[in-house]
Design an enzyme around this catalytic site. Structure first.
Site, PDB file in Angstrom:
ATOM      1  N   ASP A 155       0.326  -1.439  -0.080  1.00 55.47           N
ATOM      2  CA  ASP A 155       0.266   0.518   0.043  1.00 55.47           C
ATOM      3  C   ASP A 155       0.606   0.982  -0.103  1.00 55.47           C
ATOM      4  O   ASP A 155       2.136   1.329   0.496  1.00 55.47           O
ATOM      5  CB  ASP A 155      -0.783  -0.245   1.850  1.00 55.47           C
ATOM      6  N   ASP A 177      -1.175  -3.206  -4.105  1.00 57.67           N
ATOM      7  CA  ASP A 177      -2.944  -3.212  -3.580  1.00 57.67           C
ATOM      8  C   ASP A 177      -3.443  -1.867  -3.593  1.00 57.67           C
ATOM      9  O   ASP A 177      -3.854  -1.073  -4.564  1.00 57.67           O
ATOM     10  CB  ASP A 177      -2.520  -3.606  -2.342  1.00 57.67           C
ATOM     11  N   ASP A 181      -5.221   2.105   2.539  1.00 58.13           N
ATOM     12  CA  ASP A 181      -5.897   1.571   3.769  1.00 58.13           C
ATOM     13  C   ASP A 181      -5.845   2.101   4.947  1.00 58.13           C
ATOM     14  O   ASP A 181      -5.342   2.387   5.495  1.00 58.13           O
ATOM     15  CB  ASP A 181      -4.948   0.486   3.597  1.00 58.13           C
ATOM     16  N   ARG A 228     -13.212   0.744  -4.787  1.00 57.37           N
ATOM     17  CA  ARG A 228     -12.693   1.545  -3.049  1.00 57.37           C
ATOM     18  C   ARG A 228     -12.478   3.088  -3.966  1.00 57.37           C
ATOM     19  O   ARG A 228     -11.627   3.064  -3.237  1.00 57.37           O
ATOM     20  CB  ARG A 228     -11.519   0.632  -2.794  1.00 57.37           C
TER      21      ARG A 228
END
Length: 666
Positions: A155, A177, A181, A228
Site C-alpha cells: 500500500d 494493493d 487502507d 474502493r
C-alpha cells in the site's frame, strides 16, 4: 528582433511558469530557525477534532526540521522519538519493493516542492500511532503486474488502529494493493487534495466489526481507479465532499463503482462531481447514506441513498465549493504543491537594468559585474523592456543570480548577439569557438532566468566564408539552473546545456519556453529536463529542411535529456527532422548519450525513424527512446523506434532527473 519567426507572434499565449520550492538542507536538523508556514499547519475535518487525548492533528510541529534523501535517513527519523518534521527531497527508492516504512507518532512527512517521491514502497501507521501528517509526496510503483493482486499487500499508506492522521496533497498511484487502507478502528482521519490514480483497489476503510471510525474525505481526484473510491465499512461518520471521480472512456481502467457505504456506515456525501462512472454511489441495506448537491455527468448504473446520516457541522466547520466548479478546482489544486515543504526564502537583493538610464545599470553585464563574488543569497537582476545587444557571462563565483525580464511578454526584453564559432575575436586571439559564441553564458550554480528572449542572430547566409557556423544563444555550464518562460532562438547549436567539467553535475530545468533552431539545437552533457515547452523547427539558411533536435553527450551513469509534456513542430518539410543523434564529443567512446522524449506532441516534421548516428557512433549503442507521444510524427515501437515500457518510464520522470533539487521561485 532579427531571427524571430512569425510563428512566435502567439508565444505570449504560453503560460509563464509557476513557483517551485527550494531544495532543503542536507540531512540535518534546522531547529532554531523560524519555521516556514507549512510546518505550522494543522488538519481540518475529523482530523482536527479533539479526541482520544489528542488535540487535533499537527504532526511534528515544534520539532526539528530534517531533510532526507535516503531510505535509511527517512526510516531513522520516521521512527525517532518526539516530534519531527521530515522533508523528503528527491526520489527515494524503497528496497525491497513493497516495504512499508513504519511511522511513529508526532511526525510530519512532507515532500520538498514536487521533488519528494517514494518509489516502490509506502508507509505503515500501527496501533496507537497518532498525530501524523503525510503530505505533498508522490508515492508510486509497487505494482507487480497483477491487476487484482491478492498476494502483495503493498500500500501507499496503511493505517491499522492509528488515529489523528492527515493525508494531504499527495499523488498516490500504481501500487500493488491499496493506495490508502484505513483499517482496524483507525479514526479521526482527513484525506484531502490528493490525486489517486492508475490503481485497482484505491481507498479501503474498515476491516473491523466496530463502528467507531470518523473520517473526512474532500477535494480528492480519483481517476483511472476501478474500485474502493472509497469503500467504507462500519464507519461511524464518513463525510465526503467536493471530490472529483473521473472515468475516462476508452482507457484500460473502467470503474466498477464510486463511493460505497456498507455495514453500519453513516455517510454524508456532498457537492461531489461524478464523471463517466459506472455505479457512482452504492450502499448496502444496513448503511446510511445521505446525498446533497452532487453532479452526475455521463454516469450509469446504481446511484443510491437512504437513511438519516448526520450533521458534519456538529464536529467541525467547513465550506462547500459548488459541485459544478469541482472538476476545475480539484484538477488545479490536488497533488503535490511547489510551495510546500520548502524553506523560507532568503532575503533578495534587486538590481535594475534599463536602456534609457532609468535603472541602476544600462547593460546586463554591468549588473552581473556588480553581484558580489561568493554571494550566498538570491540577487535578482530586473531587466526592463528593450533590446540589449551584448554578450553576457555569469561567472562561476557568482551563484544565486536571477535574470528577470520586466515586460508584459518574454518578447519585450531581448538579449541578443550575433557571433559564431568561426567569428574572429576583435583582439586577434583566434575565433570564439562554439562555447564562446554564446549570447548568454551561465557558469554559476543556482542561476535562474525568466520572461526573456535570448537570441543569437548570426547570419549564416552572409558568412559562408567563415568556418564554424555554430552560434549559441544560451550556454549553461553549472548545476541547478532554472530557465522559465523564455524564448531561446538561433539556428545551429542554439542551446548548449553543459557542465563545468565532465565529472561535475549540471542539472537544468527548462519550462514553459520556446527553443528555436535546426541543427543539434539542444546539445551538451548536462542532465536536463525540458518540460511544457515548444521545440520550434526552423529551415536552414538556404531554405532547406533538415536537422536534429538534440545532440546529447551524456557521461556514462548520468541522466541526459528528458523532453516531457512538450511539442515539437515548425514550418518545415514533413519527415525532415531527427529527434536526436549521439554526440561523442572529441570521439570519447566512454560517453553514453541519452535523450528521452515522452508524453509529447510530435508534428509531421519528425522522421518515422527519429534517431540517427553521428561521428561514427551508432545511436543504438546509446540511450534514445520515446514513451506515449502523440501527433502525426509519433509512431509505433520498432527496431528503429524504441519505446520505454511502463516500468522503464516509471524510472524516467522529472524527479528522477532532478534528484534532491526542486527548482525554486525567487
Amino acid at each position: 528582433m532579427a531571427g524571430l519567426p512569425v510563428a512566435l507572434a502567439a508565444a505570449g499565449a504560453l503560460a509563464y511558469g509557476t513557483a517551485f520550492g527550494l531544495f532543503g538542507e542536507d540531512a540535518r536538523t534546522t531547529a532554531g530557525a523560524a519555521a516556514p508556514a507549512w510546518a505550522e499547519e494543522a488538519a481540518d475535518g475529523f482530523a482536527s477534532v479533539d479526541a482520544l487525548g489528542q488535540k487535533g492533528t499537527y504532526g511534528g510541529r515544534g520539532g526539528p526540521v530534517v531533510t532526507v534523501r535516503t531510505l535509511a535517513d527517512l526510516e531513522k527519523y520516521a521512527t525517532a522519538p518526539g516530534p519531527h518534521v521530515i522533508v523528503v527531497a528527491g526520489a527515494i527508492p524503497v528496497n525491497p519493493v513493497g516495504k512499508e516504512i513504519k511511522v511513529a507518532s508526532d511526525k510530519t512527512i512532507i515532500g520538498s516542492g514536487t521533488s519528494g517521491h517514494i518509489v516502490g514502497g509506502g508507509f505503515f501507521l500501527g496501533p496507537g500511532v497518532h498525530n501524523v501528517i503525510i503530505r505533498n509526496l508522490t508515492i508510486r510503483d509497487t505494482y507487480q503486474g497483477v491487476w487484482n493482486d491478492k498476494d502483495h499487500d503493498f500500500d501507499a499508506v496503511q493505517m491499522d488502529g492509528a488515529h489523528h492522521v492527515w493525508i494531504d496533497h499527495n499523488d498516490l498511484r500504481h501500487m500493488a494493493d491499496g493506495l490508502i487502507d484505513s483499517r482496524k478502528d483507525t479514526s479521526y482521519v482527513t484525506v484531502s487534495w490528493n490525486r489517486l490514480g492508475n490503481n485497482n483497489k484505491t481507498f479501503g476503510i474498515g476491516w473491523t466489526e466496530n463502528t467507531t471510525a470518523d473520517l473526512t474525505i474532500h477535494h480528492n481526484w480519483f481517476r483511472e481507479t476501478e474500485q474502493r473510491n472509497p469503500s467504507t465499512d462500519n464507519a461511524a461518520h464518513a463525510h465526503l465532499y467536493n471530490n472529483y471521480l473521473q472515468d475516462d472512456p476508452g482507457t484500460a481502467v473502467t470503474s466498477a463503482y464510486g463511493n460505497y457505504a456498507r455495514g453500519r456506515t453513516a455517510m454524508v456525501l456532498e457537492n461531489s462531481y461524478f464523471q463517466g462512472l459506472t455505479n457512482p454511489v452504492i450502499k448496502d441495506a444496513t448503511a446510511s447514506l445521505v446525498q446533497r448537491g452532487n453532479v452526475f455527468s455521463g454516469t450509469r448504473g446504481r446511484n443510491e441513498s437512504g437513511g438519516t446520516g448526520f450533521d458534519p457541522r456538529r464536529f467541525y466547520p467547513y465550506t462547500l465549493d459548488a459541485a459544478a466548479d469541482v472538476p476545475a478546482i480539484v484538477t488545479a489544486g490536488a497533488g503535490p504543491r511547489s510551495a510546500l515543504g520548502t524553506p523560507r526564502a532568503a532575503a533578495t537583493r534587486t538590481l535594475t537594468v534599463a536602456k534609457d538610464g532609468s535603472g541602476q545599470f544600462t547593460s546586463v553585464q554591468k549588473a552581473v559585474d556588480a553581484v558580489p563574488a561568493g554571494n550566498s543569497s538570491r540577487v535578482v537582476i530586473q531587466v526592463k523592456p528593450g533590446t540589449y545587444r551584448e554578450a553576457v557571462k555569469v561567472p562561476s563565483n557568482k551563484p544565486h543570480v536571477t535574470l528577470q525580464g520586466m515586460g508584459a511578454s518574454r518578447k519585450d526584453t531581448v538579449l541578443v548577439e550575433g557571433r559564431a564559432s568561426g567569428t574572429p575575436r576583435p583582439d586577434g586571439s583566434g575565433t570564439y569557438g562554439t562555447g564562446g559564441s554564446a549570447t548568454l553564458a551561465v557558469e554559476a550554480d543556482d542561476f535562474q532566468a525568466r520572461n526573456l528572449t535570448v537570441a543569437n542572430d548570426f547570419d549564416e547566409a552572409r558568412n559562408q566564408h567563415l568556418t564554424g557556423h555554430q552560434a549559441v544563444a544560451l550556454r549553461t555550464a553549472a548545476d541547478r539552473v532554472l530557465l522559465d518562460a523564455l524564448i531561446i532562438s538561433g539556428d545551429q547549436d542554439t542551446l548548449l546545456l553543459d557542465t563545468a567539467a565532465k565529472d561535475r553535475p549540471g542539472r537544468v530545468r527548462l519550462t514553459n519556453s520556446y527553443v528555436i533552431g535546426n541543427v543539434d539545437f539542444v546539445f551538451g552533457r548536462a542532465t536536463a529536463v525540458i518540460d511544457r515547452s515548444v521545440l520550434t523547427l526552423k529551415k536552414r539558411w538556404d531554405g532547406t529542411s533538415a536537422g536534429y533536435v538534440t545532440a546529447p553527450s551524456t557521461p556514462a551513469g548520468r541522466k541526459g535529456f528528458l523532453i516531457t509534456r512538450s511539442t515539437v513542430n515548425g514550418d518545415v518539410t514533413a519527415g525532415s527532422f531527427f529527434l536526436g543523434r549521439p554526440w561523442h564529443a572529441g570521439g570519447d567512446a566512454t560517453l553514453d548519450p541519452q535523450t528521452t522524449v515522452r508524453d509529447s506532441v510530435l508534428s509531421a516534421a519528425v522522421r518515422p525513424a527519429p534517431w540517427t548516428d553521428m561521428g561514427g557512433f551508432s545511436w543504438k549503442d546509446d540511450r534514445f527512446a520515446e514513451y506515449r507521444n502523440t501527433g502525426p510524427g509519433a509512431g509505433p515501437a520498432g527496431a528503429d523506434r524504441p519505446h520505454l515500457t511502463d516500468a522503464q518510464a516509471a524510472d524516467q520522470e522529472i524527479a528522477d532527473w532532478l534528484g534532491d533539487w526542486t527548482p525554486a521561485a525567487g
